[in-house]
Design a protein around this motif. Structure first.
Motif, PDB file in Angstrom:
ATOM      1  N   ALA A 109       0.457  -7.528  -5.436  1.00 24.09           N
ATOM      2  CA  ALA A 109      -0.580  -6.535  -5.722  1.00 24.09           C
ATOM      3  C   ALA A 109      -0.229  -5.240  -5.006  1.00 24.09           C
ATOM      4  CB  ALA A 109      -1.949  -7.038  -5.276  1.00 24.09           C
ATOM      5  N   THR A 110      -0.696  -4.125  -5.555  1.00 26.74           N
ATOM      6  CA  THR A 110      -0.384  -2.819  -4.987  1.00 26.74           C
ATOM      7  C   THR A 110      -1.636  -1.963  -4.939  1.00 26.74           C
ATOM      8  OG1 THR A 110       1.841  -2.933  -5.954  1.00 26.74           O
ATOM      9  CG2 THR A 110       1.098  -0.787  -5.182  1.00 26.74           C
ATOM     10  N   VAL A 111      -1.771  -1.206  -3.840  1.00 21.37           N
ATOM     11  CA  VAL A 111      -2.786  -0.171  -3.728  1.00 21.37           C
ATOM     12  C   VAL A 111      -2.056   1.168  -3.707  1.00 21.37           C
ATOM     13  CG1 VAL A 111      -4.678   0.794  -2.368  1.00 21.37           C
ATOM     14  CG2 VAL A 111      -4.286  -1.693  -2.384  1.00 21.37           C
ATOM     15  N   VAL A 112      -2.305   2.006  -4.690  1.00 27.94           N
ATOM     16  CA  VAL A 112      -1.715   3.341  -4.740  1.00 27.94           C
ATOM     17  C   VAL A 112      -2.769   4.333  -4.280  1.00 27.94           C
ATOM     18  CG1 VAL A 112      -0.687   5.114  -6.202  1.00 27.94           C
ATOM     19  CG2 VAL A 112      -0.121   2.701  -6.572  1.00 27.94           C
ATOM     20  N   VAL A 113      -2.475   5.044  -3.209  1.00 24.31           N
ATOM     21  CA  VAL A 113      -3.454   5.921  -2.567  1.00 24.31           C
ATOM     22  C   VAL A 113      -3.211   7.367  -2.982  1.00 24.31           C
ATOM     23  CG1 VAL A 113      -4.397   6.691  -0.359  1.00 24.31           C
ATOM     24  CG2 VAL A 113      -3.582   4.335  -0.613  1.00 24.31           C
ATOM     25  N   SER A 114      -4.219   7.969  -3.579  1.00 23.59           N
ATOM     26  CA  SER A 114      -4.222   9.381  -3.973  1.00 23.59           C
ATOM     27  C   SER A 114      -3.007   9.759  -4.818  1.00 23.59           C
ATOM     28  CB  SER A 114      -4.292  10.304  -2.754  1.00 23.59           C
ATOM     29  OG  SER A 114      -4.466  11.647  -3.184  1.00 23.59           O
ATOM     30  N   PRO A 115      -3.051   9.463  -6.110  1.00 20.36           N
ATOM     31  CA  PRO A 115      -1.943   9.858  -7.003  1.00 20.36           C
ATOM     32  C   PRO A 115      -1.600  11.340  -6.937  1.00 20.36           C
ATOM     33  CG  PRO A 115      -3.426   8.356  -8.124  1.00 20.36           C
ATOM     34  CD  PRO A 115      -4.078   8.687  -6.816  1.00 20.36           C
TER      35      PRO A 115
ATOM     36  N   GLY B 125      -2.336  -8.199   9.016  1.00 21.13           N
ATOM     37  CA  GLY B 125      -1.261  -9.177   9.080  1.00 21.13           C
ATOM     38  C   GLY B 125      -0.024  -8.804   8.282  1.00 21.13           C
ATOM     39  N   GLU B 126       0.942  -9.719   8.266  1.00 21.46           N
ATOM     40  CA  GLU B 126       2.262  -9.430   7.702  1.00 21.46           C
ATOM     41  C   GLU B 126       2.284  -9.380   6.183  1.00 21.46           C
ATOM     42  OE1 GLU B 126       4.930 -12.312   9.233  1.00 21.46           O
ATOM     43  OE2 GLU B 126       4.889 -11.526  11.287  1.00 21.46           O
ATOM     44  N   ARG B 127       1.286  -9.915   5.531  1.00 26.14           N
ATOM     45  CA  ARG B 127       1.300  -9.910   4.063  1.00 26.14           C
ATOM     46  C   ARG B 127       1.005  -8.536   3.480  1.00 26.14           C
ATOM     47  NH1 ARG B 127      -2.826 -13.951   1.982  1.00 26.14           N
ATOM     48  NH2 ARG B 127      -2.153 -13.057  -0.018  1.00 26.14           N
ATOM     49  N   VAL B 128       0.513  -7.621   4.293  1.00 26.15           N
ATOM     50  CA  VAL B 128       0.233  -6.260   3.832  1.00 26.15           C
ATOM     51  C   VAL B 128       1.325  -5.332   4.354  1.00 26.15           C
ATOM     52  CG1 VAL B 128      -1.377  -4.337   3.857  1.00 26.15           C
ATOM     53  CG2 VAL B 128      -2.237  -6.679   3.765  1.00 26.15           C
ATOM     54  N   VAL B 129       1.912  -4.557   3.458  1.00 25.58           N
ATOM     55  CA  VAL B 129       3.000  -3.652   3.816  1.00 25.58           C
ATOM     56  C   VAL B 129       2.594  -2.230   3.431  1.00 25.58           C
ATOM     57  CG1 VAL B 129       5.430  -3.079   3.484  1.00 25.58           C
ATOM     58  CG2 VAL B 129       4.683  -5.475   3.408  1.00 25.58           C
ATOM     59  N   ALA B 130       2.613  -1.315   4.400  1.00 30.24           N
ATOM     60  CA  ALA B 130       2.358   0.097   4.128  1.00 30.24           C
ATOM     61  C   ALA B 130       3.686   0.819   4.000  1.00 30.24           C
ATOM     62  CB  ALA B 130       1.524   0.709   5.250  1.00 30.24           C
ATOM     63  N   LEU B 131       3.851   1.622   2.968  1.00 29.78           N
ATOM     64  CA  LEU B 131       5.118   2.301   2.771  1.00 29.78           C
ATOM     65  C   LEU B 131       4.908   3.624   2.058  1.00 29.78           C
ATOM     66  CD1 LEU B 131       7.030   0.596  -0.167  1.00 29.78           C
ATOM     67  CD2 LEU B 131       4.789  -0.167   0.543  1.00 29.78           C
ATOM     68  N   GLY B 132       5.834   4.551   2.343  1.00 32.41           N
ATOM     69  CA  GLY B 132       5.797   5.835   1.679  1.00 32.41           C
ATOM     70  C   GLY B 132       6.289   5.729   0.251  1.00 32.41           C
ATOM     71  N   SER B 133       5.950   6.728  -0.541  1.00 32.27           N
ATOM     72  CA  SER B 133       6.281   6.681  -1.963  1.00 32.27           C
ATOM     73  C   SER B 133       7.779   6.536  -2.219  1.00 32.27           C
ATOM     74  CB  SER B 133       5.752   7.944  -2.645  1.00 32.27           C
ATOM     75  OG  SER B 133       6.278   9.107  -2.004  1.00 32.27           O
ATOM     76  N   LEU B 134       8.623   7.176  -1.395  1.00 28.99           N
ATOM     77  CA  LEU B 134      10.069   7.093  -1.602  1.00 28.99           C
ATOM     78  C   LEU B 134      10.635   5.749  -1.152  1.00 28.99           C
ATOM     79  CD1 LEU B 134      11.224  10.655  -0.481  1.00 28.99           C
ATOM     80  CD2 LEU B 134      10.808   9.817  -2.803  1.00 28.99           C
ATOM     81  N   GLU B 135       9.885   5.030  -0.329  1.00 32.09           N
ATOM     82  CA  GLU B 135      10.365   3.730   0.150  1.00 32.09           C
ATOM     83  C   GLU B 135      10.066   2.605  -0.825  1.00 32.09           C
ATOM     84  OE1 GLU B 135       9.872   4.063   4.942  1.00 32.09           O
ATOM     85  OE2 GLU B 135       8.033   3.972   3.765  1.00 32.09           O
ATOM     86  N   ALA B 136       9.234   2.864  -1.816  1.00 33.10           N
ATOM     87  CA  ALA B 136       8.802   1.803  -2.735  1.00 33.10           C
ATOM     88  C   ALA B 136       9.844   1.474  -3.787  1.00 33.10           C
ATOM     89  CB  ALA B 136       7.496   2.217  -3.412  1.00 33.10           C
ATOM     90  N   LYS B 137      10.833   2.324  -3.911  1.00 34.09           N
ATOM     91  CA  LYS B 137      11.820   2.181  -4.984  1.00 34.09           C
ATOM     92  C   LYS B 137      12.499   0.820  -4.953  1.00 34.09           C
ATOM     93  CE  LYS B 137      12.300   5.172  -7.108  1.00 34.09           C
ATOM     94  NZ  LYS B 137      13.174   6.316  -7.005  1.00 34.09           N
ATOM     95  N   GLY B 138      12.489   0.123  -6.107  1.00 32.02           N
ATOM     96  CA  GLY B 138      13.194  -1.145  -6.235  1.00 32.02           C
ATOM     97  C   GLY B 138      12.443  -2.349  -5.730  1.00 32.02           C
ATOM     98  N   LEU B 139      11.295  -2.135  -5.058  1.00 28.83           N
ATOM     99  CA  LEU B 139      10.553  -3.245  -4.473  1.00 28.83           C
ATOM    100  C   LEU B 139       9.431  -3.687  -5.396  1.00 28.83           C
ATOM    101  CD1 LEU B 139      10.306  -1.875  -0.831  1.00 28.83           C
ATOM    102  CD2 LEU B 139      11.985  -3.477  -1.748  1.00 28.83           C
TER     103      LEU B 139
ATOM    104  N   VAL C 205       0.870  -1.183   0.000  1.00 24.71           N
ATOM    105  CA  VAL C 205       0.000   0.000   0.000  1.00 24.71           C
ATOM    106  C   VAL C 205       0.903   1.229   0.000  1.00 24.71           C
ATOM    107  CG1 VAL C 205      -1.800   1.283   1.210  1.00 24.71           C
ATOM    108  CG2 VAL C 205      -1.826  -1.237   1.205  1.00 24.71           C
ATOM    109  N   VAL C 206       0.915   1.970  -1.115  1.00 21.23           N
ATOM    110  CA  VAL C 206       1.833   3.088  -1.287  1.00 21.23           C
ATOM    111  C   VAL C 206       1.081   4.392  -1.079  1.00 21.23           C
ATOM    112  CG1 VAL C 206       3.532   4.176  -2.800  1.00 21.23           C
ATOM    113  CG2 VAL C 206       3.115   1.709  -2.964  1.00 21.23           C
ATOM    114  N   VAL C 207       1.584   5.219  -0.161  1.00 21.95           N
ATOM    115  CA  VAL C 207       0.959   6.502   0.157  1.00 21.95           C
ATOM    116  C   VAL C 207       2.002   7.608   0.059  1.00 21.95           C
ATOM    117  CG1 VAL C 207      -0.729   5.429   1.704  1.00 21.95           C
ATOM    118  CG2 VAL C 207       1.440   6.252   2.629  1.00 21.95           C
ATOM    119  N   ALA C 208       1.540   8.857   0.075  1.00 23.58           N
ATOM    120  CA  ALA C 208       2.469   9.982   0.159  1.00 23.58           C
ATOM    121  C   ALA C 208       3.268   9.871   1.448  1.00 23.58           C
ATOM    122  CB  ALA C 208       1.700  11.304   0.106  1.00 23.58           C
ATOM    123  N   MET C 209       4.476  10.413   1.460  1.00 21.66           N
ATOM    124  CA  MET C 209       5.381  10.226   2.590  1.00 21.66           C
ATOM    125  C   MET C 209       4.789  10.697   3.910  1.00 21.66           C
ATOM    126  SD  MET C 209       8.059   8.644   1.556  1.00 21.66           S
ATOM    127  CE  MET C 209       9.183   8.913   2.920  1.00 21.66           C
ATOM    128  N   ASN C 210       3.996  11.758   3.881  1.00 29.48           N
ATOM    129  CA  ASN C 210       3.458  12.274   5.143  1.00 29.48           C
ATOM    130  C   ASN C 210       2.308  11.429   5.691  1.00 29.48           C
ATOM    131  OD1 ASN C 210       1.508  12.909   3.290  1.00 29.48           O
ATOM    132  ND2 ASN C 210       1.413  15.100   3.757  1.00 29.48           N
TER     133      ASN C 210
END
Length: 789
Positions: A737-743, A719-733, A701-706
Motif C-alpha cells: 500500500a502507498t500513501v502519496v502526500v500532496s501531489p 515500526g519497520e513495515r512503514v517506509v517514508a521516502l522522497g519522490s525520487l527514491e521511490a523509483k523501481g520500488l 509513504v511518498v513525499v516531496a524530497m524536501n
C-alpha cells in the motif's frame, strides 16, 4: 481481513523457517565434513612415524588432499546457499554424480488432465555441493548440470521447474525468500499440500489459475514478452522499455543470470548492474543472488559507482532540483575541464627559509601560488619571474593529457628554463661535456628540498575532491564557468559545494559523484612505484609444511577484491535508465567501453528535466553498437483502479503515451483524504496506520524530497513495515500500500515533477491513499486538482 493478512504473514514466516531448517541441516553436515577432514590430517601425521619411503609418500599425498578439502570447506562456509528449484517428475529416473535426476524435460504424464501435478524433486543451489551421509544432495553446486535450470528456466520454456526460489541469507541466518512461478497455470502440490508461493509468484499463481480465460491469456503474454528479453542475443545493446509494473528490473536481472550461465567465459570480465538508488539496490540484491566465487555481478547505486564515493551506499544526499539540473548537465564537462587546470593555483603555505641553492621569491599570486623561482647556479643567481612561469604553465597545459600526469613535463620545462638562463649553457662546446654538465645541473637542482617544495606548491598533485572543493569559491568558479553557466547557476553551484572542506572532505550528493568521476579522468593518477614483496621465511621451509595448501581467500574476499580492482565490465545493465543525467551517462559509459549492454527504462517515469540532452549522452556512451528494442506492455503490479488514476497524470506529463495494461481488478478504489485540522503529520500517520491493518506487507509513504526528514519523524512509532521516502527514491520500488502526500508539492518540485508524481502513484500493489493539502486544491471528495477528470 486481519485474519487473512495474518495468514499471509504466517506463510512468509513459515517458508523462511522451512529454509532455515534446511540451512541448519546443511551447516551441521558441513561441520561433520570439517571434522572428517581434520581427522584425516591428524591420521596422516601419524603415518609419518612409519619410516618406509612408500608410507611417507602416502602420508604426504593424504595430507595434501585433506588440506585442500579442509581449506575449501572453510573458504565456502559463509553465505553460500542462495537458491532452490522445485521440479516435476522427469522422463527418466537416472541420477547424476551429484545425486540429482538428470532429466531436463518433464515426463509426459507429470501433469494430470485436470492441471494438477506433484513436485517430484527439490534441489537447493549453493556455492559448493553438499551430500548427506546417505549421499543424497543437500546442496547442488551452482556449476553442476543439475543447477542449470535455476538459471535457464523461463516461463516460456520452464522444463521441469515449477517454482524457482531465491533465498536471501547472511551467515547462518535466512533473511527471506522470493518465489518465481515458471508454471503458474498448474495446481502443484508438495508432500500432499498445495505448493506455497511467496512474493510476486503468488500474484502470478492467482492470475494463472483465474477462471477467466482473459486472465490466463494475459499471463501467457507476460511470459512470452519477458522470455524474449531474457533470451535475446547478448551482442550489442538490448533496450527494454515498459511502464510501471511490467517487470523491467526482474527481467533485466534474470537476463544477467541467463547470460552469465550461458557464456561464463565471455562474462568473466564481470557484469555491472546500475540502479538509481540504494533502496533499489537492496531490492535488486534480493532478486539476483550472487552467482559464484568470482564476484562476476556487481550491483551499484549511481551514488556509489565511483571510488570517490565512500561508504557502502555511496552518496545518498540529493541536491535541490535547480542545482541538480546544473550538476547533471553536459555543460559541466566544460566547467570541470577548466577547473581541473585552474585549481593548480592553490593557496600554498610559505616554507621556512632554508640555506641552499634555491629559494622562493617574495611575490605571490592572488591564490597563493609561488610567482618567482630563484636558483644559485655556477656562482650566479638565476630567476624565473611570474611571466616566465605563466608561459611555462601555459605550454605544459597546451595538450589534453590529464593534469597530474603533466607534472613530469612541468618539472622538465622548469629545469630547461633555468638551464637556458644559467652560465652553464655555453660553458662547453663539446656535446658530450655539455650534456654531462646539463645532467649534473638537473640532478643537483631537482633533488634539492627547496625546489621540490616549490614544485609541490606550483604544480600540486590534485585529487578530484580538492578540485570540487575549489569550485565552492564563487569568484574562481565564475572564471571557470564564464559563458557556460549563468550567474545564478554559478552561485547555486558554489553554495552547494561549501559543505566540503579545502581537501574536499564532507558529504557528497548523488550528483557530485559523477562530477568526481569525471575529474578523476581529467586529473589522472600518477604511477606509484611498486612495493617490493618482503621475503617470507616460510618460503625457505621444507617438509610437511611445504605440502600444506595456503589458506585461500573466501568467496566474499575474492568478490570484494575483484570489484575494487575492476574498472570496466563485460556487460552493463542500467536499470531505470531514463533517470540518468548526461554526466551520469558519461560515468557509466566509462565502465562499459567494450561491453555489451542491457538498458531498461520508461520515458514516462523520467525525473531528468531534459530527456533529449540525456539521450545524446546515452548515445555517446553506447557508441555505434547495433541496438535491439523490446517493449513490455503488461502491468501486473498495480490493480486497474490504481492504474486508471495514474493514467490521468500520465496524460498531463506525456500526452499521447499509453499506459501498460493492468491485468487485474481488486474492486478497491484509491482513497482520498484532506489534511485534518491543519495537521499534516497526524493525517499521514493515521492513514499509514489504517493501511497497516489492511495489507500484510509494507506501506510506503511518498513525499516531496524536501519533506523526507520530517516524514520519517512522523512515522517513527509505526515500526519497520512503514517506509517514508522522497519522490525520487521511490523509483523501481513497490509496496503493498502507498500513501502519496500532496501531489502538487511533488509535481512542482522540478520541471519533471509530473513524471515523478506518476511514478509515486504506481508503487502500490493493493491500495493507494492520496493526502491533499491546500496547494492541491481538493474538491468536496478530497480529490486533488491534478487527479480530477
Amino acid at each position: 481481513m486481519a485474519a487473512q493478512d495474518a495468514a499471509v504473514d504466517s506463510l512468509r514466516d513459515r517458508e523462511t523457517g522451512v529454509e532455515q531448517e534446511h540451512l541448519d541441516r546443511v551447516y551441521r553436515r558441513l561441520e561433520e565434513k570439517i571434522d572428517e577432514a581434520e581427522f584425516l590430517m591428524q591420521d596422516a601425521g601419524k603415518r609419518g612415524q612409519v619410516g618406509t619411503p612408500g608410507a611417507l609418500a602416502e602420508r604426504d599425498a593424504q595430507v595434501f588432499r585433506a588440506g585442500i578439502h579442509l581449506n575449501r570447506l572453510n573458504s565456502e562456509f559463509e553465505d553460500f546457499l542462495f537458491g532452490r528449484i522445485d521440479l516435476l517428475r522427469g522422463k527418466d529416473g537416472e541420477r547424476g554424480p551429484d545425486g540429482a535426476f538428470t532429466s531436463v524435460e518433464a515426463a509426459d504424464d507429470a501433469v494430470g488432465e485436470d492441471g494438477t501435478a506433484g513436485i517430484e524433486e527439490t534441489l537447493h543451489i549453493g556455492r559448493i555441493g553438499v551430500l548427506d551421509s546417505d549421499y543424497a544432495p543437500l546442496v547442488i553446486d551452482w556449476r553442476a548440470p543439475a543447477a542449470a535450470p535455476f538459471y535457464r528456466s523461463t516461463p516460456k520454456e520452464p522444463g521441469r521447474v515449477v517454482r524457482r526460489r531465491v533465498i536471501r541469507s547472511k551467515g547462518r541466518r535466512v533473511l527471506g525468500v522470493e518465489d518465481d512461478l515458471m508454471r503458474p497455470e498448474l495446481t502443484a502440490t508438495l508432500a500432499g499440500e498445495a505448493l506455497p508461493v511467496v512474493g510476486d509468484g503468488a500474484l502470478m499463481a492467482a492470475l494463472g489459475q483465474a477462471r477467466s480465460h482473459t486472465m490466463r491469456d494475459i499471463v501467457s503474454s507476460i511470459q512470452a514478452e519477458q522470455d524474449m528479453v531474457i533470451r535475446a542475443p547478448a551482442a550489442s545493446v538490448t533496450e527494454v522499455s515498459g511502464g510501471p509494473g511490467t517487470g523491467k528490473t526482474a527481467v533485466a536481472l534474470h537476463r544477467a543470470a541467463y547470460l552469465l550461465y550461458q557464456d561464463r567465459r565471455r562474462y568473466s570480465g564481470g557484469i555491472l548492474v546500475v540502479s538509481p538508488t540504494p533502496l533499489l539496490v537492496a531490492y535488486t540484491e534480493g532478486v539476483l543472488p550472487s552467482l559464484g566465487e568470482e564476484g562476476q555481478v556487481a550491483i551499484r547505486a549511481v551514488g556509489s559507482l565511483s571510488d570517490e564515493a565512500s561508504g557502502p551506499d555511496g552518496a545518498t544526499t540529493y541536491d535541490e532540483p535547480a542545482v541538480a539540473r546544473v550538476k547533471g548537465s553536459s555543460r559541466m564537462l566544460h566547467v570541470l575541464r577548466k577547473a581541473a587546470r585552474g585549481a593548480l593555483e592553490q593557496p600554498a603555505a610559505r616554507p621556512a627559509p632554508q640555506e641552499g641553492q634555491l629559494e622562493f621569491g617574495e611575490d605571490r599570486a592572488e591564490a597563493g601560488t609561488p610567482t618567482r623561482l630563484r636558483v644559485v647556479a655556477f656562482g650566479a643567481r638565476v630567476e624565473l619571474e611570474a611571466d616566465e612561469l605563466r608561459r611555462i604553465r601555459h605550454n605544459v597545459l597546451g595538450g589534453t593529457a590529464p593534469v597530474n600526469l603533466l607534472r613530469p613535463r612541468a618539472r622538465k620545462l622548469l629545469l630547461d628554463a633555468l638551464w637556458n638562463k644559467s652560465s652553464g649553457r655555453g660553458r662547453y662546446t663539446d656535446p658530450e661535456l655539455a650534456a654531462e654538465l646539463r645532467s649534473s645541473f638537473d640532478e643537483d637542482v631537482s633533488t634539492e628540498t627547496p625546489f621540490l617544495t616549490f614544485l609541490n606548491a606550483w604544480w600540486p598533485e590534485l585529487t578530484p575532491r580538492q578540485v570540487l572543493a575549489a569550485m565552492s569559491d564563487e569568484r574562481r568558479l565564475n572564471r571557470w564557468a564564464r559563458r557556460i553557466l549563468n550567474q545564478g547557476e554559478v552561485r547555486r553551484l558554489a553554495r552547494s559545494l561549501r559543505r566540503l572542506d579545502e581537501e574536499g572532505k564532507g558529504a557528497l550528493s548523488v550528483h557530485d559523484v559523477a562530477l568526481l568521476d569525471e575529474l578523476q579522468t581529467l586529473l589522472g593518477t600518477p604511477a606509484r612505484p611498486k612495493r617490493k614483496r618482503e621475503a617470507d621465511p616460510l618460503d625457505q621451509l621444507t617438509g610437511l609444511e611445504e605440502l600444506m595448501p595456503q589458506r585461500e581467500e573466501t568467496q566474499r574476499e575474492r568478490a570484494e577484491r575483484l570489484a575494487a580492482e575492476r574498472t570496466e565490465y563485460a556487460h552493463v545493465i542500467v536499470d531505470e535508465a531514463q533517470d540518468l543525467t548526461p554526466m551520469q551517462w558519461r560515468m557509466v559509459g566509462r565502465r562499459g567501453r567494450h561491453a555489451t549492454w542491457t538498458i531498461v527504462g520508461d520515458a514516462a517515469q523520467s525525473s531528468w528535466s531534459d530527456p533529449d540532452e540525456a539521450s545524446a549522452a546515452r548515445d555517446e556512451a553506447l557508441g555505434n553498437r547495433p541496438r535491439r528494442h523490446f517493449t513490455l506492455t503488461v502491468n501486473y503490479r498495480n490493480p486497474a483502479e490504481i492504474a486508471e488514476l495514474a493514467a490521468k497524470v500520465l496524460a498531463l506529463a506525456m500526452p499521447g503515451m499509453e499506459s501498460p495494461a493492468a491485468v487485474r481488478s481488486t474492486g478497491v478504489e484509491p482513497r482520498f483524504e484532506t489534511v485534518r485540522d491543519g495537521d499534516l503529520a497526524s493525517t499521514v500517520r493515521e492513514e499509514a496506520r489504517r493501511l497497516l491493518t489492511r495489507v500484510d506487507g509494507t506501506v510506503g509513504v511518498v513525499v516531496a524530497m524536501n519533506r523526507r526528514a520530517e516524514a520519517r519523524a512522523w512515522l517513527e512509532e509505526l515500526g519497520e513495515r512503514v517506509v517514508a521516502l522522497g519522490s525520487l527514491e521511490a523509483k523501481g520500488l513497490e509496496y503493498d500500500a502507498t500513501v502519496v502526500v500532496s501531489p502538487a508539492e511533488i509535481a512542482d518540485e522540478s520541471p519533471a515533477g509530473l513524471r515523478v508524481l506518476y511514478v509515486a502513484l504506481t508503487r502500490a500493489t493493493q491500495q493507494l491513499t492520496v493526502v491533499s493539502g491546500e496547494r492541491d486544491m481538493p474538491d468536496g471528495n478530497g480529490v486533488p486538482d491534478l487527479l480530477r477528470d
